[in-house]
Write a protein that holds these residues in place. Structure first.
Motif, mmCIF file in Angstrom:
data_model
loop_
_atom_site.group_PDB
_atom_site.id
_atom_site.type_symbol
_atom_site.label_atom_id
_atom_site.label_comp_id
_atom_site.label_asym_id
_atom_site.label_seq_id
_atom_site.Cartn_x
_atom_site.Cartn_y
_atom_site.Cartn_z
ATOM 1 N N PHE C 93 42.150 35.799 8.316
ATOM 2 C CA PHE C 93 40.849 35.208 8.001
ATOM 3 C C PHE C 93 41.009 33.782 7.494
ATOM 4 N N LEU C 96 41.336 31.487 10.345
ATOM 5 C CA LEU C 96 40.030 31.277 10.972
ATOM 6 C C LEU C 96 39.151 30.360 10.119
ATOM 7 N N LEU C 97 39.237 30.536 8.808
ATOM 8 C CA LEU C 97 38.353 29.801 7.906
ATOM 9 C C LEU C 97 38.797 28.365 7.672
ATOM 10 N N GLN C 106 32.124 28.404 4.638
ATOM 11 C CA GLN C 106 31.902 28.677 3.211
ATOM 12 C C GLN C 106 31.163 30.009 3.032
ATOM 13 N N TYR C 108 31.138 32.657 5.128
ATOM 14 C CA TYR C 108 32.044 33.775 5.407
ATOM 15 C C TYR C 108 32.991 34.008 4.232
ATOM 16 N N GLN C 109 33.509 32.917 3.708
ATOM 17 C CA GLN C 109 34.485 33.073 2.634
ATOM 18 C C GLN C 109 33.850 33.718 1.405
ATOM 19 N N THR C 110 32.619 33.332 1.139
ATOM 20 C CA THR C 110 31.917 33.937 0.012
ATOM 21 C C THR C 110 31.683 35.424 0.269
ATOM 22 N N ILE C 111 31.293 35.764 1.483
ATOM 23 C CA ILE C 111 31.047 37.178 1.797
ATOM 24 C C ILE C 111 32.312 37.996 1.624
ATOM 25 N N ILE C 112 33.429 37.440 2.092
ATOM 26 C CA ILE C 112 34.695 38.155 1.934
ATOM 27 C C ILE C 112 35.000 38.376 0.459
ATOM 28 N N PHE C 113 34.557 37.440 -0.364
ATOM 29 C CA PHE C 113 34.889 37.519 -1.790
ATOM 30 C C PHE C 113 33.963 38.447 -2.583
ATOM 31 N N ILE C 114 32.755 38.696 -2.069
ATOM 32 C CA ILE C 114 31.774 39.466 -2.856
ATOM 33 C C ILE C 114 32.339 40.770 -3.433
ATOM 34 N N LEU C 172 40.447 41.936 -0.838
ATOM 35 C CA LEU C 172 40.765 40.996 0.237
ATOM 36 C C LEU C 172 40.438 39.545 -0.130
ATOM 37 N N MET C 177 41.454 33.732 -0.416
ATOM 38 C CA MET C 177 41.234 32.507 -1.181
ATOM 39 C C MET C 177 42.528 31.708 -1.346
#
Lengths: 410, 278, 301
Positions: C93, C96-97, C106, C108-114, C172, C177
């Motif tokens: 990821f 990709l990011l 930004q 997608y990265q936030t969603i992955i972090f939630i 994840l 991050m």
């Protein structure tokens, strides 16, 4: 230039001073006494505060603060606080070994000479909080019972009646299943509930009351005799009537299944009685029935007592409160504030108002009763027995193998 | 040529993969949010769809209940002071360990690293005794020292690595200019390691905010409880009102997310300042 | 050329605040507690020196050693799932990011972090609900996937995998991050040069990006390892402290908690000495495996 070199020691100092300066306003100068009470009953804050307020009227200078800890963490946190000298002044005490251990470690005070204690409780109700030399380490507070909760509406609609014996119970389950109901709400995911409510609930039917339990404890009877094998077999027989995927049904799931009428019966403890008070259907209770040829006995379990910390700064006030609990007046007030499904243990005849609570007590009439089997002496067999019951219900081992696996550890 | 470039820039494959994961993340969150608007029992009627009647009382009781604001304030105070101290102390130590090339430096480095490998819970009794001696029991001030100590090993570990990776000529130039080590730290190192500072802070933010254990054994006083400790009063011995718990914990996740967003913007700033390596 | 800072003084000054806090509130209490592995009894009154008896019990007592080895191998499985799924997805990821021209990075990265921001309590409850055939069964049937209906958390064959994957789902965000931060730091000109040379994205990743972010890969590997060997909360939240069903999700972390901190339900008498012995062994094991990893991946460690 060397600003940072000055700044660093200051930072260092700050790290040290911050915590120290943060204390202060500790000393309260007054003759008011504040006692704390530790408990695992987070559910009972309201009831306990009513009880403690009633006591406050008698002893206006003493304030007792009820500070329960969420149950999964109670043992661990209480122990740490006692070990480091930061425990509460008053606290709930578990029965038998768990309580005895804390008395031996010097944390629970000797309560033997608290006025009224030895006189107002029966010997069998004192025993769970008594050392072998007769010393009492707590004042008995409440007992719990175990039975089958059933949905009266569905029973009426389907023309079913309370089973007379275990065989009738199984055929009742069968009938319900054929009609498309989930007969029983019990599951295995949380592990403790299937053992404590169901297996220990039905065990007295197979082995008899306290007088028979003693024979197993002493080794006179083996834990894999016919009675035990039959009891494990009973668990194996009900497994098919539990919900689909009962292996991962938690205790919370079971309650919800019964409460939402998805399951018709639930073998459970009396403490849940309060949960269903707003249930949109009529429900009742019956004793877990004994198999043909045996007599039904009840698992009526001494559950909680209250004791004081040996290290309390206010022993006088703490003792006075415990003495009040041993008096008729105190016990009556306490019982009125017990949540439904908890039963007073004192000798005085105390009338309970909750109809379901009285229904529970009526199951005891004319029957033998006993604590949960392993509690008095065999607590080390709790986990193996729990695993044996689960494996039998999953069909991994036979009832005989289950009984043998526990006897092997005797 | 131009057409193919545009196609390349659309990143269709990447979007498909990331959207799939987005679904894997958002579905449980959907379940979380809709169920926080139900009651203890209606959650189970259909756990994956919107409630028949929206139950706002879970949120309103929490918001009306003054205690939860106190808990919230306490958590916020404890976590922010701990994070500031961890990043500050760890960056000072990391700077020293990266530059201080001697045996003592290596020993101290491993001394810090060792702290990551033992569960701090084991030290609970001793920590209780220390806090009692300091008179901090039953106050939120007992928490920051422990959290800072807990966060330091990881902080030192991450920051030392980052600072070591900075090119040597950076220092040479600065020293030729006559800068002191303090000046190098504040003028050169700090701006360059902002992404690493943010990483350290975010990494520690989660366990600090969601820690239940130390508040549980240190704090009984209502006024000093942290948010997660406050939530545990919704847990009964035999029954738990999950719809309320879900509501509180949904609310409690929001500040963490906001802090994450604030700090992760440091990464972007870090790119412009930090593309020095190669 | 290497610049000599011969004076110890300023460096020790920089280290002092961190060392002080760390020593007083962590190192000293930890060492003092590990010392208890040589003692039996739970408090000052009943404590007796027993030498290595606790270690002997851990490996020879039939009940305790069965549990220990069970937990030991479960922990390795738990770790490998994380190492492969969590860190593998994390680096994938992150690549990709960090594609400069992609939109919505930004977000997608936030969603992955939630999920990372959730208390483990929530994660456990949510997934217990979703993996429970009693509640999710009808839903799975209604969307045409009845074969997925299974008591995952109640089956000894699937429980550990389910718990591990849920834990990966939650955490994840952290490796992603860190990898994003590391990849962003790579000099753009270098990548541009590789592109002009005709290197594809796989080649660029393998020969340029990965070697450059090796220190971060090392950090993430070490952190995953260390955290998973002390993991405890997710099992507590999704199963119970026994590692149900039938100890199949019992980890070193839960075993340690059960023996050393809380004691076995329902008596709850902890065995502080045994707990300390478990922690000591884990500590030694981690040190033995972590130090070479650091030597491999960190410059000057």
């Amino acid at each position: 230039m060397k600003r940072l070199h000055v700044l660093l020691p200051m930072l260092l100092l700050l790290c040290v001073l911050l915590p120290v300066s943060a204390q202060g306003n500790k000393a309260e100068i007054s003759d008011e006494v504040v006692l704390t009470m530790g408990s695992w009953r987070t559910d009972d804050v309201e009831q306990m505060n009513r009880l403690l307020n009633a006591y406050k009227k008698l002893a206006p200078k003493v304030t007792i603060k009820f500070q329960p800890t969420n149950p999964p963490d109670y043992n661990a946190t209480l122990r740490l606080q006692l070990d480091s000298g930061t425990g509460p002044d008053l606290m709930y005490a578990r029965s038998y070994a768990a309580g005895q251990e804390l008395y031996n470690a010097g944390y629970f005070a000797d309560c033997t000479d608290i006025p009224g204690l030895m006189e107002n409780f029966s010997a069998s109700n004192l025993a769970p909080w008594q050392m072998s030399d007769g010393t009492m380490f707590a004042v008995p507070f409440a007992a719990v019972s175990h039975a089958v909760y059933y949905n009266k509406d569905i029973f009426k609609k389907e023309g079913l009646s309370i089973p007379e014996n275990w065989e009738a119970f199984l055929s009742l389950c069968d009938t319900l299943e054929k009609k498309g109901y989930t007969p029983l709400a019990n599951g295995l995911a949380d592990e403790w509930d299937i053992l404590e409510t169901f297996f220990f609930g039905l065990l007295p039917n197979y082995i008899g009351g306290a007088d028979m339990r003693v024979k197993y404890e002493s080794g006179e009877l083996p834990l894999n005799d016919r009675n035990f094998v039959e009891a494990y077999q009973a668990m194996a027989d009900v497994a098919q009537y539990c919900p689909d995927g009962f292996e991962s049904v938690t205790y919370n799931d079971s309650q919800v299944l019964f409460n939402s009428q998805k399951a018709v019966m639930f073998v459970d403890g009396s403490w849940t009685a309060g949960v269903y008070k707003d249930a949109p259907f009529d429900w009742g209770l019956f004793a877990i029935p004994a198999p043909k040829g045996k007599s039904t006995a009840i698992c009526f379990h001494p559950d909680m007592a209250i004791t004081m910390n040996t290290a309390t700064k206010h022993p006088e006030e703490a003792r006075a409160f415990l003495a009040w609990l041993c008096s008729e007046e105190g016990a009556t007030t306490a019982s009125q504030n017990l949540p439904s499904g908890y039963f007073p243990m004192i000798k005085f005849p105390i009338k309970l108002e909750d109809p379901h609570a009285n229904e529970f007590l009526s199951l005891n009439a004319g029957r033998k009763t006993d604590a949960r089997f392993v509690w008095p002496k065999l607590m080390n067999l709790y986990a193996p027995m729990n695993q044996a019951v689960i494996k039998v219900m999953k069909g991994d081992i036979s009832a005989k193998q289950a009984a043998d696996s526990v006897q092997a550890l005797m | 040529m131009r057409g193919s470039l545009r196609k390349e820039n659309r990143h269709i494959f990447s979007h498909i993969v990331l959207l799939l994961w987005t679904f894997v993340v958002l579905f449980p969150i959907w379940v979380l949010v809709i169920n926080s608007f139900k009651t203890r029992l209606t959650i189970y009627e259909n756990p994956f769809w919107i409630p028949k009647t929206w139950e706002f009382s879970n949120y309103t009781t929490v918001l009306r209940d003054g205690d939860f604001f106190t808990y919230f304030k306490n958590s916020f105070f404890v976590v922010s002071i701990s994070l500031v101290l961890v990043t500050l102390l760890a960056s000072l130590a990391g700077y020293a360990l990266a530059r201080y090339k001697s045996r003592i430096g290596t020993i101290i480095y491993y001394f810090f690293i060792a702290g990551m490998m033992i569960p701090i819970k084991i030290a609970s009794i001793k920590l209780l005794e220390i806090m009692r001696a300091l008179g901090l029991l039953n106050t939120i001030y007992a928490l920051p020292p422990i959290y800072v100590a807990m966060g330091l090993p990881v902080g030192v570990f991450i920051l030392t690595t980052f600072i070591r990776e900075l090119p040597e000529d950076l220092y040479e130039a600065a020293i030729i200019d006559g800068a002191s080590s303090g000046k190098i730290y504040s003028m050169i190192i700090l701006p360059l390691i902002r992404p690493a500072l943010a990483t350290t802070a975010i990494y520690n933010l989660i366990p600090f905010w969601n820690d239940l254990w130390f508040p549980l054994i240190f704090i009984n006083d209502e006024r000093h409880k942290t948010l997660l400790l406050g939530v545990t009063r919704l847990f009964g011995q035999y029954q738990t009102d999950w719809s309320k718990v879900l509501a509180v914990l949904t609310l409690s996740a929001i500040p963490v997310l906001v802090l994450y967003l604030a700090m992760s913007s440091q990464f972007i700033k870090g790119v412009t300042a930090g593309s020095v390596k190669g | 050329m290497r610049i000599k800072h011969s004076r110890h003084f300023p460096w020790l000054l920089y280290l002092a605040p961190a060392l002080l806090v760390y020593t007083v509130f962590m190192a000293f209490p930890l060492i003092d507690s590990l010392r208890l592995s040589l003692f039996s009894g739970n408090n000052q009154v009943t404590r007796v020196f027993v030498g290595l008896d606790n270690f002997k019990r851990l490996f020879t007592d039939p009940e305790i050693s069965t549990r220990y080895w069970g937990a030991f191998f479960n922990t390795w499985k738990f770790f490998f799932v994380h190492f492969i799924v969590q860190n593998g997805l994390g680096i994938f990821f992150a690549v990709l990011l960090t594609q400069e021209t992609m939109k919505g990075r930004q977000i997608y990265q936030t969603i992955i972090f939630i999920p990372t921001t959730f208390a483990v309590l929530i994660t456990g409850y949510l997934w217990k609900l979703m993996l429970n055939p009693v509640w999710a069964g009808d839903f799975l049937v209604s969307i045409g996937l009845p074969f997925l209906k299974h008591p995952y958390l109640g089956d000894t064959n699937t429980a550990l995998w389910a718990v591990s994957l849920v834990s990966c789902w939650q955490w994840l965000g952290i490796p992603t991050m860190m990898f994003v931060a590391a990849l962003r730091n790579i000099n753009v000109e270098l990548l541009e040069a590789a592109r002009l040379e005709g290197a594809g994205s796989v080649k660029t990743f393998w020969y340029i990006k990965l070697p450059l972010i090796k220190p971060i890969v090392g950090i993430v590997a070490v952190l995953t390892f260390v955290n998973n060997f002390n993991a405890f909360d997710i099992v507590f939240a999704m199963e119970n402290v026994n590692g149900a069903p039938e100890y199949s999700t019992d980890l070193i972390g839960t075993l340690f908690y059960r023996y050393g901190i809380a004691g076995q339900h329902p008596i709850g008498i902890p065995d502080a000495g045994l707990g300390a012995a478990i922690a000591t062994i884990t500590f030694l094991l981690l040190m033995v495996l972590v130090i070479p990893t650091l030597r491999q991946t960190q410059r000057g460690a």
